[in-house]
Design an enzyme around this catalytic site. Structure first.
Site, short mmCIF file in Angstrom:
data_model
loop_
_atom_site.label_atom_id
_atom_site.label_comp_id
_atom_site.label_asym_id
_atom_site.label_seq_id
_atom_site.Cartn_x
_atom_site.Cartn_y
_atom_site.Cartn_z
CE1 TYR A 123 1.21 -0.23 4.33
CE2 TYR A 123 0.19 1.95 4.29
CZ TYR A 123 1.02 1.02 4.90
OH TYR A 123 1.66 1.36 6.06
NE ARG A 166 7.13 4.02 0.35
CZ ARG A 166 6.89 4.84 1.36
NH1 ARG A 166 7.88 5.12 2.22
NH2 ARG A 166 5.72 5.39 1.54
CG HIS A 186 0.26 -20.70 4.37
ND1 HIS A 186 -0.88 -21.29 4.84
CD2 HIS A 186 0.79 -20.04 5.43
CE1 HIS A 186 -1.05 -21.01 6.11
NE2 HIS A 186 -0.05 -20.24 6.49
NE ARG A 208 -6.26 -18.95 5.40
CZ ARG A 208 -5.25 -19.69 5.89
NH1 ARG A 208 -5.13 -20.96 5.55
NH2 ARG A 208 -4.38 -19.15 6.74
CD GLU A 266 10.52 2.30 10.42
OE1 GLU A 266 10.38 3.21 9.60
OE2 GLU A 266 10.36 1.09 10.13
C1 PLP Z 1 6.86 2.10 9.63
C2 PLP Z 1 6.85 3.39 8.89
N1 PLP Z 1 8.00 4.09 8.79
C3 PLP Z 1 8.04 5.26 8.15
C4 PLP Z 1 6.91 5.82 7.60
C5 PLP Z 1 7.00 7.16 6.92
O1 PLP Z 1 6.95 6.99 5.54
P1 PLP Z 1 6.46 8.15 4.57
O2 PLP Z 1 7.38 9.31 4.81
O3 PLP Z 1 6.62 7.57 3.23
O4 PLP Z 1 5.06 8.44 4.94
C6 PLP Z 1 5.71 5.13 7.66
C7 PLP Z 1 4.51 5.69 7.04
O5 PLP Z 1 3.44 5.18 7.14
C8 PLP Z 1 5.67 3.88 8.31
O6 PLP Z 1 4.54 3.17 8.40
#
Ligand code: PLP
Length: 290
Positions: free
Chosen positions: A37, A56, A107, A105, A183
């Site tokens: 997504y 991406r 895997h 369904r 992050e």
């Molecule tokens: C785990 C994670 N890291 C970083 C980001 C930030 O990404 P972006 O700058 O593309 O929104 C997101 C955005 O949803 C995320 O889910």
């Protein structure tokens, strides 16, 4: 509040006032989270940083061996059509999802399923007050898989961490793996120390955020030294400034971590400069900057 009336649904523009999308029980996105997504920012009806999001998305699909018959250019054209059809002029997001499709369904996936693709628009205001004054976060163990670079639908660890943060009155969870800050649950993370920006390298342990990439390019333009280097939680407490980045977060200052103030809970000058420069990428009028 619901999403906007017209949605992109498997190559068609569906008017949701007349027709609802039908999702098969054996759609693999539903059963396995087998899909990818993107969330793309819309400022005053204009798509922001669209190309890197699409790049991406196709990379995530490639890593998942998910093939779409639609080219990047065709997908981009249909997102513009979605905006036009809804006559959308406000601040919002486009949510775009591509999943493997419908199969009995098991895997193992086969390559004969047709991917399910949909996109919709939802109004979303900028979190201007949080951006101005900063937010609080908690630390949480990063228990995700080792391919966090793929923007897949499997978000349960992120969902749990984010919910835990909210229950504690915080807006984000800062994820920590083996003592290393990776992050946020839905954002990337930067700190500033002695005038240098630090952020975790873009490897399999983080999602390489589109705003992260943009901020790195801004840092180069503004001659702010930057190191893609990992750091620990105690470095965050000793940092001069810290902020998260993300499509809806933009450049979001972190003022308190696990209840402790960082630099007296003030938003620092480099963060403010990056916020201001980031804002110029989508707006010429100033909202709260003087
Ligand atoms: C785990 C994670 N890291 C970083 C980001 C930030 O990404 P972006 O700058 O593309 O929104 C997101 C955005 O949803 C995320 O889910």
């Amino acid at each position: 509040m619901k999403y906007e009336r017209f949605i992109l649904w498997n190559g068609k523009m569906l008017d949701t006032t007349n027709e609802q999308p039908h999702i098969d029980l054996e759609e693999r996105g539903l059963q396995f989270g087998d899909g990818v997504y993107e969330v793309i920012r819309v400022y005053k009806g204009t798509l922001h940083l669209l190309d890197p999001h699409i790049t991406r998305l196709y990379r995530s699909m490639e890593e998942m061996e998910l093939t779409l018959s639609l080219s990047k250019a065709e997908l981009i054209a249909s997102l513009y059509e979605l905006l036009a059809k809804n006559q959308f002029q406000e601040d919002g997001i486009i949510y775009l999802q591509i999943s493997r499709g419908v199969q009995p369904r098991v895997h193992t996936f086969s390559f004969d399923a047709t991917p399910t693709i949909y996109a919709y628009i939802r109004k979303k205001e900028r979190p201007a007050l949080w951006i101005e004054y900063g937010i609080r976060a908690i630390t949480e163990p990063d228990v995700r898989w080792l391919r966090c670079d793929i923007k897949s639908l499997n978000l349960i660890p992120n969902v749990l961490a984010s919910t835990k943060a909210e229950r504690k009155g915080c807006k984000e969870a800062l994820l920590v793996r083996n003592g290393i800050v990776t992050e946020g649950s839905h954002s990337n993370f930067f700190l500033v120390k002695n005038g240098t920006l630090y952020t975790h390298p873009a490897n399999h342990l983080i999602l390489n955020g589109i705003v992260r990439q943009y901020i790195i390019s801004l840092a180069h333009t503004l001659h702010i030294p930057l190191q893609e280097e990992s750091f620990r939680v105690h470095d965050v407490y000793k940092a001069d400034e810290c902020f998260f980045t993300g499509t809806t977060f933009e450049v979001m200052p972190l003022t308190h971590l696990d209840g402790t103030a960082i630099q007296n809970g003030q938003v620092g000058p480099i963060t403010k400069l990056l916020q201001k420069t980031f804002m110029q990428s989508f707006s010429t009028s100033s909202v709260f900057w003087s």
